[in-house]
Structure formats: structure tokens, C-alpha cells
Design a protein around this motif. Structure first.
Motif, PDB file in Angstrom:
ATOM      1  N   THR A  26       1.330   3.572   2.115  1.00 35.04           N
ATOM      2  CA  THR A  26       2.104   4.220   3.277  1.00 35.04           C
ATOM      3  C   THR A  26       3.065   3.509   3.059  1.00 35.04           C
ATOM      4  O   THR A  26       4.567   3.915   3.871  1.00 35.04           O
ATOM      5  CB  THR A  26       1.025   4.606   3.982  1.00 35.04           C
ATOM      6  N   GLY A  30      -6.486  -2.151   5.267  1.00 32.09           N
ATOM      7  CA  GLY A  30      -7.626  -2.603   5.578  1.00 32.09           C
ATOM      8  C   GLY A  30      -8.680  -2.785   4.515  1.00 32.09           C
ATOM      9  O   GLY A  30      -9.545  -3.891   4.204  1.00 32.09           O
ATOM     10  N   GLU A  31      -8.664  -1.991   3.420  1.00 35.75           N
ATOM     11  CA  GLU A  31      -9.065  -2.449   2.048  1.00 35.75           C
ATOM     12  C   GLU A  31      -8.329  -3.432   0.822  1.00 35.75           C
ATOM     13  O   GLU A  31      -9.258  -3.950   0.093  1.00 35.75           O
ATOM     14  CB  GLU A  31      -9.087  -0.921   1.484  1.00 35.75           C
ATOM     15  N   CYS A  40       1.061  -1.057  -0.290  1.00 36.18           N
ATOM     16  CA  CYS A  40       0.466   0.000  -0.254  1.00 36.18           C
ATOM     17  C   CYS A  40       0.705   1.309  -0.127  1.00 36.18           C
ATOM     18  O   CYS A  40       2.171   1.039   0.388  1.00 36.18           O
ATOM     19  CB  CYS A  40      -0.831   0.171   1.038  1.00 36.18           C
ATOM     20  N   GLU A  79      -2.327   5.388  10.603  1.00 32.84           N
ATOM     21  CA  GLU A  79      -3.853   5.321  10.564  1.00 32.84           C
ATOM     22  C   GLU A  79      -4.248   5.073   9.692  1.00 32.84           C
ATOM     23  O   GLU A  79      -4.467   4.128   8.378  1.00 32.84           O
ATOM     24  CB  GLU A  79      -4.181   7.261  11.087  1.00 32.84           C
ATOM     25  N   ALA A  80      -3.014   6.083   7.757  1.00 36.71           N
ATOM     26  CA  ALA A  80      -3.434   5.759   7.298  1.00 36.71           C
ATOM     27  C   ALA A  80      -3.041   3.787   6.652  1.00 36.71           C
ATOM     28  O   ALA A  80      -3.712   3.525   5.562  1.00 36.71           O
ATOM     29  CB  ALA A  80      -2.189   6.566   5.850  1.00 36.71           C
ATOM     30  N   GLN A 138      -3.060   1.416   8.475  1.00 41.91           N
ATOM     31  CA  GLN A 138      -4.157   0.494   8.642  1.00 41.91           C
ATOM     32  C   GLN A 138      -5.642   0.456   7.981  1.00 41.91           C
ATOM     33  O   GLN A 138      -6.018  -0.380   7.404  1.00 41.91           O
ATOM     34  CB  GLN A 138      -4.720   0.584  10.298  1.00 41.91           C
ATOM     35  N   LYS A 139      -5.781   2.087   7.279  1.00 39.44           N
ATOM     36  CA  LYS A 139      -6.898   1.702   6.126  1.00 39.44           C
ATOM     37  C   LYS A 139      -6.653   1.102   4.619  1.00 39.44           C
ATOM     38  O   LYS A 139      -7.540   0.563   4.512  1.00 39.44           O
ATOM     39  CB  LYS A 139      -7.053   3.048   5.803  1.00 39.44           C
ATOM     40  N   GLU A 140      -5.154   1.563   4.420  1.00 40.66           N
ATOM     41  CA  GLU A 140      -5.083   1.225   2.963  1.00 40.66           C
ATOM     42  C   GLU A 140      -5.057  -0.543   3.137  1.00 40.66           C
ATOM     43  O   GLU A 140      -5.662  -1.389   2.377  1.00 40.66           O
ATOM     44  CB  GLU A 140      -4.067   1.785   3.245  1.00 40.66           C
TER      45      GLU A 140
END
Ligand SMILES: *Cc1c(COP(=O)(O)O)cnc(C)c1O
Length: 405
Positions: free
Chosen positions: A51, A312-313, A49, A305-306, A308-310
Motif C-alpha cells: 500500500t 501490522g503484519e 508494504c 485500512e490496508a 494498517q493491516k500490512e
């Protein structure tokens, strides 16, 4: 004349995935126009990802300047990563883990294979059947497993815990008490999970009997159901009996980048008060020179945070595949499990076919590659593993081909 390590010669046959690769290559050579879709091997396909890529680039740049250059990493891991793991993985679970109990490594395969070194040669191990092959094979290499019976596929000195349709692919507490118990949840290959109260039973059993649990949580990030534990340290008493192994491979796509860690609480002690933590630290210091700085910075970024989001996707992408596989096969009349808290779907072969017969059948008729359940142990016979790590388009095409058979 030198002698080779005779324990290595006890390992039976060729490695499962080499056999599969050979069959697939032979089929492709004979049928060059066929598009083969691989839902077999457990490797991710999504790129790292953004990040994580940025963290890698930044760390590379640090290596170019004299005042930020890094040589050998601390062999137990940089504290920025060990502290982040405690804060971001264990604190939110209410689990008590300290930074000096977290050992950073190049991945969970090495850790799950090497961890047996800190136990005496005559300890008795217990494994699930079917099982991730690393646990048993590394104990074979260490000369700990007795003799192999080619008819049953079992080792005389290993305690097997069958995971079958009858018990929902969850092992039962063994009647013969093992010294070391390997558990992996969410499970590879079955995709099965156990509840927190079931895991608590294992922790209680281990504490009562003086056993150690080696808990492989490589697929933790795929858990979607509330009563499935993310860590064994959510259970009371786990600090005195449980080692947990984690990986960045399946949650963040580090299979080619390499990063993992193992937690060994200082409260696990033998009769003489010797801690496993001290032995693993000694082992790491002697045989391991640290995971690369650049990669540990990338690992740290996964917890931002970024990150985890990426990541997670990415997991959501794979789990959409898993749902397509599971639902599609169920519609086609197959008995399927897994695929809810893990990227693996475990299916029963139709009409009592053997796992390898079904492998050939799928390869020849649907040009789809999966993994024969029997390759993971005798209780895997009559089962088959499909993985959700492909592209969505290929996954849909593969399942639609199977449905059309
Ligand atoms: C993929 C996998 C691992 C992860 O191995 P890495 O060496 O970290 O890539 C560990 N355990 C199981 C059961 C796995 O399937």
C-alpha cells in the motif's frame, strides 16, 4: 584562522555503532568463512508494504504532470497528512491534538536532536540512563551539559535517571528539578515501558515544576499490553507540558524513506506567554523546507485500512522474533526483559561480564552481533541489547547458537 565549534570537541570517543562496525569487520576479515548474524543495529529489514509502494508510485506520477506537479512542500507539512495524523493517531485515543500542532519532518532523529534549540542555553536537561545517545549528544553540541567525566561517563550539568533492574528499568522522578525531561517509551535500548498512571505522575511532576517533557514515542506501534499508553496526550494535563515525537521508521519501515512528526501543543508557554509551538514553527520555517510530497503521501497511506493491516503484519513478524529471542535466552538461563512492547530485548550479561566483554564473547563464539549496554550510558553496563529486526531464520539461528554455548 577560523575556529571550530568547541562544544563539538567535547563529544567523547567514537560513535557506538562505528566501534561495533569496526570490530565486526575486523572479525569477518580474520574469519572469512564464518556467517555473522547481526542482532545489533536498530534498523528494519522488511520491505515497504504494498500500500505504501502504491502511494509512492502514484505520487511520483503526479510529479510528471504539470497540473499535479508539486514544488516546495509547506515547511510544517501538508494538511492531508497533518489532518490524517490527528484523526487516525490522536482521536482514537481520546487525545486532544490539533493539526496545527503537528509538525511533519524527515524523522525523529532530527526532531529529537533539534528540539533542544528552542530552549535557553542554561536549561537543565534530564535523561534516562541508559539512553538513546541523540538526546545527550545534541545538548553537548549546544554547549549545555558542562564537563564530561571519562571515569563515570557522565556530564556535570545533566540530571541522570538510572534505569536498572532494581526499578524495572523505569526512571524515578528526579529530586533535582530539570527544565527539560527526555522520556522514551517503549524504550530504546531497554524495551521497557511504563503504565499510563506512571506516565501521569511524570506529567503531574512536569506541570507542578514548570518542566517540559520531550516524549519519544518512536516504538508506539509495538505496544501489546493494555495498560501501556500509546501517547503522552492520553494523560491529563499533558497539553501544558509535553512534546511528543513520532516516526514512520519503526512502525512502517521508513528508515530509508524518512518521515516523522513532532507534536507541540499551543498550551505550553513560558513565563512570558511565549509558546514553544511558535518557536518550533519559526525554526522549521527558517531551517527546514518540508518533507517530500511523495513521502508524505506514503505516510498518509500507512494510516489507510490496508496500510494498517500490512504494517501490522510486519510488526507481528518482528515481535515473533522478539518472542523467540526472549524465550530462548530465558531458557538458556539469561535474565531478560523488554521484547513485549518493543523490538528490543535487554539482557544481563552472564557471570558479571562487562558489556564489551560479552560483545566480544558473542561475536567470537556465536558469531552474533549485539549492542553493549554500556554504549547507552553507565547504567547500561553489565547489559546487552538484541534487536528483533532480522529475518526470522537468522534470529532463530542466532539464538540457537547462543543457547548451544
Ligand atoms: C529509531 C529511533 C528513532 C527514529 O528515528 P528516525 O529518524 O525517525 O528514523 C527515534 N527515537 C528512537 C529512540 C529511536 O530508536
Amino acid at each position: 584562522m577560523f575556529k571550530v565549534n568547541q562544544d563539538y570537541l567535547k563529544l567523547p570517543g567514537s560513535y557506538l555503532f562505528s566501534t561495533i562496525a569496526k570490530k565486526v569487520n575486523d572479525f569477518q576479515t580474520a574469519n572469512p568463512d564464518k556467517k555473522i548474524i547481526r542482532l545489533g543495529i536498530g534498523d528494519v529489514t522488511q520491505p515497504l508494504c504494498p500500500t505504501v509502494i502504491k502511494a509512492l508510485h502514484d505520487a511520483v506520477d503526479e510529479m510528471a504532470a504539470a497540473d499535479t506537479f508539486k514544488g516546495y512542500a509547506p515547511d510544517l507539512g501538508y494538511s492531508f497528512l497533518r489532518d490524517t495524523i490527528v484523526d487516525k493517531v490522536y482521536k482514537p485515543l481520546g487525545a486532544e491534538v490539533f493539526a496545527d500542532e503537528v509538525f511533519v519532518s524527515d524523522g525523529a532523529k532530527s526532531d529529537s536532536g533539534n528540539i533542544q534549540e528552542i530552549f535557553e542555553k542554561d536549561v537543565k536537561i534530564a535523561v534516562c540512563d541508559p539512553v538513546y545517545p541523540v538526546y545527550v549528544d545534541t545538548n553537548v553540541m549546544a554547549g549545555r551539559t558542562g564537563t564530561y567525566d571519562p571515569d563515570t561517563g557522565l556530564w556535570s550539568d545533566v540530571i541522570y535517571m538510572p534505569c536498572t533492574a532494581a526499578n524495572g528499568y523505569a526512571p524515578e522522578l528526579p529530586s533535582e528539578v530539570p527544565d527539560v525531561i527526555y522520556l522514551c517509551f517503549p524504550n530504546n535500548p531497554t524495551g521497557a515501558t511504563i503504565t499510563k498512571s506512571q506516565l501521569q505522575d511524570w506529567v503531574d511532576y512536569a506541570n507542578k515544576n514548570g518542566s517540559v517533557i520531550i516524549y519519544d514515542a518512536a516504538y508506539e506501534a509495538y505496544i501489546s499490553e493494555a495498560d501501556v499508553p500509546h501517547s503522552i496526550y492520553e494523560c491529563e494535563g499533558a497539553r501544558t507540558c509535553a512534546i511528543e515525537i513520532r516516526s514512520f521508521s519503526k512502525n512502517a519501515g521508513f528508515t530509508g524513506t524518512r518521515l516523522g512528526y513532532t507534536v507541540i501543543p499551543k498550551d505550553i508557554k513560558d513565563d512570558n506567554g511565549v509558546t514553544l509551538n511558535s518557536l518550533w514553527a519559526r525554526r522549521h520555517g527558517t531551517k527546514f523546507n518540508g518533507a517530500p510530497y511523495i513521502i508524505q503521501r506514503a505516510g498518509e497511506a500507512v494510516f489507510s485500512e490496508a496500510g494498517q493491516k500490512e504494517t501490522g503484519e510486519q510488526i507481528a513478524y518482528y515481535m515473533k522474533n522478539a518472542a523467540y529471542i526472549k524465550n530462548g535466552l530465558a531458557e538458556a538461563g539469561y535474565t531478560v526483559s523488554g521484547g513485549v512492547n518493543a523490538p528490543y530485548i535487554w539482557l544481563k550479561t552472564p557471570d558479571g561480564m562487562t558489556s564489551w566483554d560479552f560483545f566480544d564473547y558473542l561475536l567470537e563464539n556465536a558469531n552474533v552481533v549485539g549492542t553493549p549496554g554500556s554504549g547507552f550510558g553507565p547504567s547500561g553496563e553489565g547489559h546487552f541489547r538484541l534487536t528483533a529486526f532480522g529475518t526470522y531464520e537468522n534470529t532463530v539461528e542466532a539464538i540457537d547458537r547462543i543457547k548451544a554455548l
